[in-house]
Write a protein that holds these residues in place. Sequence first.
Motif, PDB file in Angstrom:
ATOM      1  N   THR A 158     -57.581  82.958 -43.590  1.00  0.00           N
ATOM      2  CA  THR A 158     -57.077  81.649 -43.161  1.00  0.00           C
ATOM      3  C   THR A 158     -57.431  81.443 -41.691  1.00  0.00           C
ATOM      4  N   VAL A 160     -57.010  78.668 -38.265  1.00  0.00           N
ATOM      5  CA  VAL A 160     -56.420  77.482 -37.648  1.00  0.00           C
ATOM      6  C   VAL A 160     -56.855  77.433 -36.181  1.00  0.00           C
ATOM      7  N   ASP A 183     -41.858  76.204 -46.720  1.00  0.00           N
ATOM      8  CA  ASP A 183     -42.606  76.127 -47.966  1.00  0.00           C
ATOM      9  C   ASP A 183     -41.686  76.431 -49.150  1.00  0.00           C
ATOM     10  N   SER A 302     -51.857  83.104 -48.493  1.00  0.00           N
ATOM     11  CA  SER A 302     -52.287  82.008 -47.624  1.00  0.00           C
ATOM     12  C   SER A 302     -51.082  81.282 -47.027  1.00  0.00           C
ATOM     13  N   ARG A 303     -50.045  81.089 -47.821  1.00  0.00           N
ATOM     14  CA  ARG A 303     -48.832  80.420 -47.324  1.00  0.00           C
ATOM     15  C   ARG A 303     -48.167  81.259 -46.231  1.00  0.00           C
ATOM     16  N   HIS A 305     -49.773  83.324 -44.201  1.00  0.00           N
ATOM     17  CA  HIS A 305     -50.616  83.129 -43.019  1.00  0.00           C
ATOM     18  C   HIS A 305     -50.220  81.853 -42.272  1.00  0.00           C
ATOM     19  N   HIS A 306     -50.091  80.764 -43.002  1.00  0.00           N
ATOM     20  CA  HIS A 306     -49.768  79.481 -42.374  1.00  0.00           C
ATOM     21  C   HIS A 306     -48.378  79.502 -41.739  1.00  0.00           C
ATOM     22  N   PHE A 309     -48.910  81.300 -38.448  1.00  0.00           N
ATOM     23  CA  PHE A 309     -49.680  80.466 -37.520  1.00  0.00           C
ATOM     24  C   PHE A 309     -48.872  79.268 -37.038  1.00  0.00           C
ATOM     25  N   ASP A 310     -48.078  78.677 -37.911  1.00  0.00           N
ATOM     26  CA  ASP A 310     -47.222  77.557 -37.500  1.00  0.00           C
ATOM     27  C   ASP A 310     -46.208  78.017 -36.447  1.00  0.00           C
TER      28      ASP A 310
END
Length: 328
Positions: A158, A160, A183, A302-303, A305-306, A309-310
Amino acid sequence: MPRESGVETAASFSEILLSSCASVLACLCLTLLGTLFGPSYGNFLFMGVPLFLGGFGSAFLERSEPRPMKSHWSTMFLSVFLACAAPLAFAYEGLICIAMALPLIVPMSIAGMFSARALMASRWRNQGLMFSLAAIIPIGLAWEGKRVQEPELRTVTTQVVITAPPEEVWPLLFNLKVEPAKDWLLRSGIAHPTEVRSGKAELGSWRDCVLSTGTMRETIVACELNRRMTFEVHNTPPSMTELNPFGEVKAAHLNDWCEAVRGEFRLRELPGGRTLIEGQSWYRHRYAPGFYWSLWTDSIVSRVHHLVFDTITGDVATKKARTMRSEP
């Protein structure tokens, strides 16, 4: 009564219920028999058992006379509902795992229903033949449970872009309070990070990733200041906390069926004081069919990772806002 006569008698609710209960009971018994020697979360459980579930119900429904498709559909859907409700009621499985499996269970049950109805309408009409196929289920489950096979090593990457230079992002890879997951899938009980703690930001140092289900111990095996950090994972906590209104679920698949192996972060400086951050995770899972369950596991990684990162993006923005307020 042969179907060639053209007479199909609609089944009553009690007949549909009896056929569904017989199908579910047969599948539960066969599944328990097949998993005596070890748990199995493979093709026979997610494809073979539902195929037999739909087929057995239809064959049982037509044991005395032909039935219309409406009766078969009712039997099949009721069988699927009861088959999913039973492990919930005994706290053997949770809502999320059953929901994830439904896209496999329903089509295979429909295929079983049509196959059994075609068989009962043919010159090979014989309930004994259909019921004798039941022996394949426990044998297949036992074989998959005992089979030793190295699972595929999967990779999820992933990327960003963060509005901050690498030197501001770098420390957050080692110590970070992860924001609460928004999420829906992570909030449902899937394991996700809540905090990252590390020793020194150097090669050989320890790193703890605190998940919602336990702590994942890691060792930093590569470290290039403001550029790259790689870590090896030594243990994987339970993959999720199951949702079940009837009690705590301790299913075998919660432990050791999904294993984190390694992770890596790479930072690349971009013009304008920005940073491209890339997260990469290597993991294995032993669920089958692999093509289906990998859709879920890759998406979950992936979720995660986000989520990280968020949080990094939010922390950088908060730090900038504080700096601007403190300036005269």
